[in-house]
Design a protein around this motif. Structure first.
Motif, PDB file in Angstrom:
ATOM      1  N   PHE A   1       0.841  -1.191   0.000  1.00 56.85           N
ATOM      2  CA  PHE A   1       0.000   0.000   0.000  1.00 56.85           C
ATOM      3  C   PHE A   1       0.880   1.247   0.000  1.00 56.85           C
ATOM      4  O   PHE A   1       2.065   1.212   0.373  1.00 56.85           O
ATOM      5  N   TRP A   2       0.250   2.328  -0.406  1.00 57.90           N
ATOM      6  CA  TRP A   2       0.910   3.633  -0.415  1.00 57.90           C
ATOM      7  C   TRP A   2       0.180   4.521   0.585  1.00 57.90           C
ATOM      8  O   TRP A   2      -1.045   4.654   0.518  1.00 57.90           O
ATOM      9  N   VAL A   3       0.926   5.120   1.511  1.00 51.29           N
ATOM     10  CA  VAL A   3       0.344   6.034   2.491  1.00 51.29           C
ATOM     11  C   VAL A   3       0.614   7.461   2.028  1.00 51.29           C
ATOM     12  O   VAL A   3       1.756   7.816   1.721  1.00 51.29           O
TER      13      VAL A   3
ATOM     14  N   PHE B   1       7.045   9.113  12.259  1.00 48.87           N
ATOM     15  CA  PHE B   1       5.919   8.776  13.131  1.00 48.87           C
ATOM     16  C   PHE B   1       5.305   7.436  12.715  1.00 48.87           C
ATOM     17  O   PHE B   1       5.007   6.584  13.567  1.00 48.87           O
ATOM     18  N   LEU B   2       5.118   7.232  11.417  1.00 49.58           N
ATOM     19  CA  LEU B   2       4.511   5.978  10.961  1.00 49.58           C
ATOM     20  C   LEU B   2       5.410   4.779  11.246  1.00 49.58           C
ATOM     21  O   LEU B   2       4.914   3.670  11.464  1.00 49.58           O
ATOM     22  N   ARG B   3       6.714   4.986  11.245  1.00 47.70           N
ATOM     23  CA  ARG B   3       7.636   3.880  11.541  1.00 47.70           C
ATOM     24  C   ARG B   3       7.422   3.341  12.950  1.00 47.70           C
ATOM     25  O   ARG B   3       7.745   2.187  13.234  1.00 47.70           O
ATOM     26  N   GLN B   4       6.876   4.174  13.828  1.00 45.33           N
ATOM     27  CA  GLN B   4       6.674   3.753  15.219  1.00 45.33           C
ATOM     28  C   GLN B   4       5.385   2.946  15.401  1.00 45.33           C
ATOM     29  O   GLN B   4       5.167   2.378  16.468  1.00 45.33           O
ATOM     30  N   GLN B   5       4.529   2.899  14.356  1.00 48.83           N
ATOM     31  CA  GLN B   5       3.244   2.200  14.474  1.00 48.83           C
ATOM     32  C   GLN B   5       3.429   0.742  14.062  1.00 48.83           C
ATOM     33  O   GLN B   5       3.418   0.408  12.875  1.00 48.83           O
ATOM     34  N   GLU B   6       3.626  -0.127  15.018  1.00 48.21           N
ATOM     35  CA  GLU B   6       3.984  -1.512  14.730  1.00 48.21           C
ATOM     36  C   GLU B   6       2.777  -2.418  14.530  1.00 48.21           C
ATOM     37  O   GLU B   6       2.928  -3.553  14.066  1.00 48.21           O
TER      38      GLU B   6
ATOM     39  N   LEU C   1       0.345  -2.321  12.475  1.00 43.55           N
ATOM     40  CA  LEU C   1      -0.190  -2.456  11.120  1.00 43.55           C
ATOM     41  C   LEU C   1       0.824  -2.978  10.115  1.00 43.55           C
ATOM     42  O   LEU C   1       0.527  -3.837   9.296  1.00 43.55           O
ATOM     43  N   PHE C   2       2.045  -2.446  10.162  1.00 45.09           N
ATOM     44  CA  PHE C   2       2.992  -2.669   9.071  1.00 45.09           C
ATOM     45  C   PHE C   2       4.029  -3.714   9.458  1.00 45.09           C
ATOM     46  O   PHE C   2       4.639  -3.637  10.530  1.00 45.09           O
TER      47      PHE C   2
ATOM     48  N   LYS D   1       0.510  -6.201   7.570  1.00 43.10           N
ATOM     49  CA  LYS D   1       0.517  -7.513   8.186  1.00 43.10           C
ATOM     50  C   LYS D   1      -0.620  -8.353   7.614  1.00 43.10           C
ATOM     51  O   LYS D   1      -1.655  -7.823   7.202  1.00 43.10           O
ATOM     52  N   PRO D   2      -0.469  -9.664   7.560  1.00 44.71           N
ATOM     53  CA  PRO D   2      -1.516 -10.509   6.963  1.00 44.71           C
ATOM     54  C   PRO D   2      -2.843 -10.385   7.712  1.00 44.71           C
ATOM     55  O   PRO D   2      -2.877 -10.162   8.929  1.00 44.71           O
ATOM     56  N   GLY D   3      -3.923 -10.530   6.959  1.00 48.10           N
ATOM     57  CA  GLY D   3      -5.244 -10.621   7.557  1.00 48.10           C
ATOM     58  C   GLY D   3      -5.903  -9.308   7.912  1.00 48.10           C
ATOM     59  O   GLY D   3      -6.941  -9.311   8.577  1.00 48.10           O
ATOM     60  N   ILE D   4      -5.333  -8.175   7.505  1.00 46.82           N
ATOM     61  CA  ILE D   4      -5.933  -6.874   7.815  1.00 46.82           C
ATOM     62  C   ILE D   4      -6.546  -6.317   6.535  1.00 46.82           C
ATOM     63  O   ILE D   4      -5.875  -6.203   5.506  1.00 46.82           O
ATOM     64  N   SER D   5      -7.832  -5.972   6.574  1.00 47.73           N
ATOM     65  CA  SER D   5      -8.515  -5.467   5.393  1.00 47.73           C
ATOM     66  C   SER D   5      -8.103  -4.028   5.123  1.00 47.73           C
ATOM     67  O   SER D   5      -7.632  -3.304   6.003  1.00 47.73           O
ATOM     68  N   LEU D   6      -8.306  -3.605   3.866  1.00 48.57           N
ATOM     69  CA  LEU D   6      -7.976  -2.238   3.469  1.00 48.57           C
ATOM     70  C   LEU D   6      -8.786  -1.230   4.283  1.00 48.57           C
ATOM     71  O   LEU D   6      -8.263  -0.192   4.713  1.00 48.57           O
ATOM     72  N   GLU D   7     -10.081  -1.528   4.506  1.00 49.25           N
ATOM     73  CA  GLU D   7     -10.926  -0.608   5.251  1.00 49.25           C
ATOM     74  C   GLU D   7     -10.400  -0.437   6.685  1.00 49.25           C
ATOM     75  O   GLU D   7     -10.353   0.673   7.215  1.00 49.25           O
ATOM     76  N   ARG D   8      -9.980  -1.548   7.303  1.00 47.70           N
ATOM     77  CA  ARG D   8      -9.458  -1.484   8.665  1.00 47.70           C
ATOM     78  C   ARG D   8      -8.146  -0.703   8.706  1.00 47.70           C
ATOM     79  O   ARG D   8      -7.923   0.124   9.587  1.00 47.70           O
ATOM     80  N   VAL D   9      -7.292  -0.978   7.712  1.00 43.06           N
ATOM     81  CA  VAL D   9      -6.008  -0.274   7.651  1.00 43.06           C
ATOM     82  C   VAL D   9      -6.228   1.217   7.467  1.00 43.06           C
ATOM     83  O   VAL D   9      -5.615   2.050   8.150  1.00 43.06           O
ATOM     84  N   ASP D  10      -7.118   1.583   6.558  1.00 50.85           N
ATOM     85  CA  ASP D  10      -7.361   2.995   6.277  1.00 50.85           C
ATOM     86  C   ASP D  10      -7.884   3.701   7.526  1.00 50.85           C
ATOM     87  O   ASP D  10      -7.464   4.813   7.852  1.00 50.85           O
TER      88      ASP D  10
END
Length: 817
Positions: free
Chosen positions: A60-62, A82-87, A89-90, A221-230
């Motif tokens: 994905f592209w953020v 900041f996004l690098r600290q969010q473990e 999701l990615f 990460k596996p099993g996470i939908s696009l809607e949930r990620v967004d």
């Protein structure tokens, strides 16, 4: 299986007995199915096929999205940190600059500029790639001041280093600095764009810099939908805004897009419109063949009635006719596939340079399955109605009438006329769409770009940071190249710019100060940032509207100045004279901000910087040698310099002469991508030319098919009404009355189709809005001209059978009856 085999053999024998009908039907289907296969190949490669990376559905592209304008834009270094600290999701996250400036490769006798990208250390892990040779980047290599290393593309490794495994550990000179080769990428990998090598980006993640130039790609990460990620990424954006408001402005949110969507966002809508157009073309072909099959079934009424009388069930009759239709569509599908294979290279040659993922466009299993499915559906579509009609015949009545008068009755005639109405309606929709796009493209070609591209040659240079780190050295290089370039015979003007018209380039906010350098800020604005030399304006023949333009005296150490375009004057100084006003560029970025405000010294005419189809943006021009030290350090390694030369003579010879002068100033400086400005203008219209051409071809085919369908139905009706027309002539009707009677029925059918098609076009042409330039999707000229053309052609198609009907000899016709 035996019955199916018998049906196929019988169908093939009957089709061989009607070679004219068979050839027409197969060719009609081949053209329609071939067009669908070719366009679907492009759509499949660009929009549907998984990207050529392992588990690409997790890529994905953020980006940042402006809620008001819905515009995507890249991130800043603090936002990336900041996004690098969010473990949660990615699994991996990487970044690279939006602008890829390229590298000077000084291996061998001739220096070469190669396209490359500076990327963060986890770049290859995000894409799930294992190098073909060696390794990727280590954490310590992606730190400021870390070791200079490089990963080569497989193609560059083969071309410049002979595919030698000993290249690992070898030193190569890039931009004047020695880099150690640590790996070779797998074959075919050249992302982003057409990168041929990669080096570590080496970001300072604790810097307060907030300029937005990073493309951030993540592997979820596996099993996470696009809607949930967004939703989670938006929530993280709100957390960032709450903790550090300066890092994410109001009305701006983080948003996640599938990487494929990000890559194809410019071309996807146009490709879907073209796919819809070829589907309409296939429907027109199927309606045409359904009419032909109905007429053919009518001619075979006695045969079918005899089979029914001998015990064939209605279902058996229907299955036989469907078998014939599917056999025809299968043959048409095979021939259509061959036509698509032949046409696809030409189609790609016509496609714009910006069409993404061209290497993924090919005939593969998905395309073969699509062709098979379309062929079978087409056969069923145009075969069901004739089969259903034939299965409902009354055998006794059919055997009692003569073959010359065999008919499926009034209902059969009405069915054929209804099919013509549908065919005409579909053709009108396609024709109106084609008229709109042709008119739009004509308007686009007539748009003034705001400059004179004739006689202008452009070239690219990647200026090595190691030799031109100081602004004084960079200024000296630019001045010497300009001086030597202007001394070349036939050269009228030489100029530099960071960004050519129609290219992506940086933008900046700025503060307005009024008529005093020390005055209070009176507001803020946003403009495209164009750093140029004075020769840039002369090369493009840009003249001042007010004040003066930049010249060679506006350099490092002189008074800071700027030139604005008319769009900036209208927006930020309405009703006022902007000359003498002051602005501070990058006013919200302390590290990038101008040390002192710049004086506006001139206003230049508007240039369509973002393309002929885009409105003119606000632009601020400043001297290339007056850019800030911080901007020079940050962007000169990311954005290549463009050299513009206006001159006479053969372009190749002119480019060679200028390149010699550049290398006289710096023997290690390669010059690449010599392209005329006229070519760049033409390329900017490439996507719309491609769409317009294909839409026009499909509309032309639709026009031919609709005309043949109308002519065929009327010819059949004239044959069926031979006795009636003969009686009318025998009773005193004039030939002109017979002609009018036949044409009236045909024109009524055509008119109904035109009305229905225009009504449908009112709704469907809105889908073309994003492809049109200076033309409304409800343009009255298109809605009048397209039906008018179809009506004119239909008049001929109805007049020919009518004239044939008027020449019937009453005595001969009645005697035969």
């Amino acid at each position: 299986m035996t019955e199916v085999r018998d049906d196929l053999r019988f169908a093939a024998r009957l089709l061989r007995k009607s070679p004219g009908f068979t050839v027409v039907a197969v060719l009609t289907l081949a053209l329609a199915i071939g067009a669908n296969t070719a366009i679907f190949s492009v759509v499949n490669g660009v929009l549907l096929r998984p990207l050529p990376f392992p588990e690409s559905e997790r890529l994905f592209w953020v980006s940042r999205r402006d809620v008001a304008t819905n515009v995507w834009s890249p991130l800043s270094v603090p936002q990336y940190a900041f996004l690098r600290q969010q473990e949660q999701l990615f699994s991996e996250l990487a970044a690279y600059p939006l602008f890829t400036g390229g590298f000077n490769l000084n291996e061998g006798a001739v220096p070469e500029r190669v396209q490359g990208a500076r990327v963060t250390r986890s770049f290859f892990e995000v894409f799930g790639l294992r190098p073909a040779l060696g390794r990727g980047f280590l954490p310590e290599e992606d730190l400021p001041g870390g070791p200079q290393v490089v990963v080569l593309s497989h193609e560059l490794w083969q071309r410049r280093f002979g595919g030698r495994r000993e290249v690992l550990g070898q030193s190569v000179t890039l931009n004047g600095e020695s880099h150690t080769v640590v790996g070779v990428a797998p074959p075919g990998f050249r992302y982003p764009e057409t990168a041929q090598l990669w080096t570590p980006l080496r970001l300072d993640l604790v810097a307060a810099e907030n300029s937005h130039y990073l493309v951030v790609v993540v592997r979820m990460k596996p099993g996470i939908s696009l809607e949930r990620v967004d939703a989670l990424v938006r929530e993280q954006g709100e957390q960032l805004r709450a903790s550090q408001p300066d890092l994410l402005r109001p009305q701006t949110v983080f948003q996640v897009h599938a990487l494929r969507e990000a890559i194809a966002r410019q071309t996807g809508p146009a490709l879907l419109v073209l796919l819809g157009a070829v589907v309409l073309l296939l429907l027109i072909a199927c309606v045409n063949l359904a009419n032909l099959q109905l007429a053919r079934a009518t001619g075979r009424e006695r045969e079918l009635a005899l089979r029914t009388a001998l015990g064939a069930t209605p279902g058996r009759i229907a299955r036989q006719l469907l078998t014939e239709s599917v056999l025809l569509s299968g043959a048409g599908g095979v021939l259509g596939l061959l036509l698509a294979v032949v046409a696809l290279p030409g189609l790609l040659a016509l496609s714009p340079d910006r069409l993404p993922l061209q290497e993924e466009i090919r005939i593969d299993g998905a395309v073969l399955a699509f062709t098979l499915g379309v062929s079978m559906l087409a056969g069923l579509f145009f075969g069901v109605l004739p089969a259903w009609q034939a299965s409902r015949m009354e055998p006794r009545g059919s055997l009692q009438v003569s073959a010359m008068r065999a008919t499926l009755g009034v209902k059969g005639s009405r069915t054929r006329q209804a099919l013509v109405v549908g065919q005409m309606a579909l053709a009108v929709i396609l024709l109106i769409g084609a008229f709109l796009m042709v008119k739009s493209f004509s308007r686009l070609r007539g748009v003034d770009p705001g400059f004179d591209p004739t006689g202008v040659l452009t070239m690219k240079l990647s200026v090595p940071e190691v030799r031109y780190r100081r602004l004084e050295d960079f200024q000296r290089f630019v001045q010497r190249v300009v001086e030597r370039g202007q001394a070349v015979p036939g050269v009228e003007a030489v100029g530099f710019t960071l960004t050519l018209p129609f290219e992506d380039g940086p933008g900046t906010d700025f503060a307005l100060h009024g008529a005093s350098r020390d005055g209070e800020r009176s507001g803020t604005g946003f403009a495209l940032y164009r750093a140029v030399t004075g020769g840039y304006f002369r090369a493009l023949k840009l003249t001042p509207v007010r004040g003066r333009l930049l010249d060679d005296l506006d350099r490092h150490g002189s008074r800071p100045v700027a030139v604005i375009n008319e769009a900036a004057a209208r927006r930020y100084w309405p009703g006022k004279d902007p000359i003498g006003q002051f602005v501070t560029l990058a006013s919200s970025l302390p590290l990038m901000m101008d040390p002192v405000p710049r004086e506006v010294i001139g206003v230049v005419g508007d240039v369509r910087e973002r393309g002929l189809h885009e409105e003119t943006p606000v632009v601020i021009y400043l001297p290339l040698t007056q850019i800030s030290e911080t901007f020079h350090a940050r962007y000169m390694t990311l954005i290549p310099l463009s050299l513009l030369v206006r001159g006479s003579g053969e372009p190749g010879a002119l480019a060679a002469a200028v390149q010699r002068e550049v290398q006289t100033v710096d023997p290690q400086q390669p010059v690449s991508d010599a392209v005329s400005m006229e070519t760049l203008v033409t390329r900017s219209m490439g996507p719309r030319r491609f769409s317009t051409l294909l839409m026009g071809l499909m509309a032309g085919l639709a026009l031919v098919l609709a005309t043949l369908g109308t002519y065929g139905v009327l010819s059949y009706l004239v044959n069926q009404r031979t006795q009636e027309l003969a009686v009318r002539l025998a009773l005193g009707a004039t030939r002109s009355q017979v002609v009018w009677r036949v044409m009236r029925r045909g024109l009524f059918t055509v008119g109904a189709g035109l009305v229905l098609g225009v009504a449908g076009a009112f709704g469907l042409t809105r889908l073309l809005s994003h492809l049109l330039v200076q033309v409304s999707a409800l343009d009255p000229v298109a809605f009048i001209a397209a039906p008018g053309v179809l009506l004119a052609v239909a008049l001929v198609a109805t007049w020919l059978p009518a004239m044939r009907a008027s020449r019937v000899d009453p005595m001969v016709a009645l005697r035969e009856e």
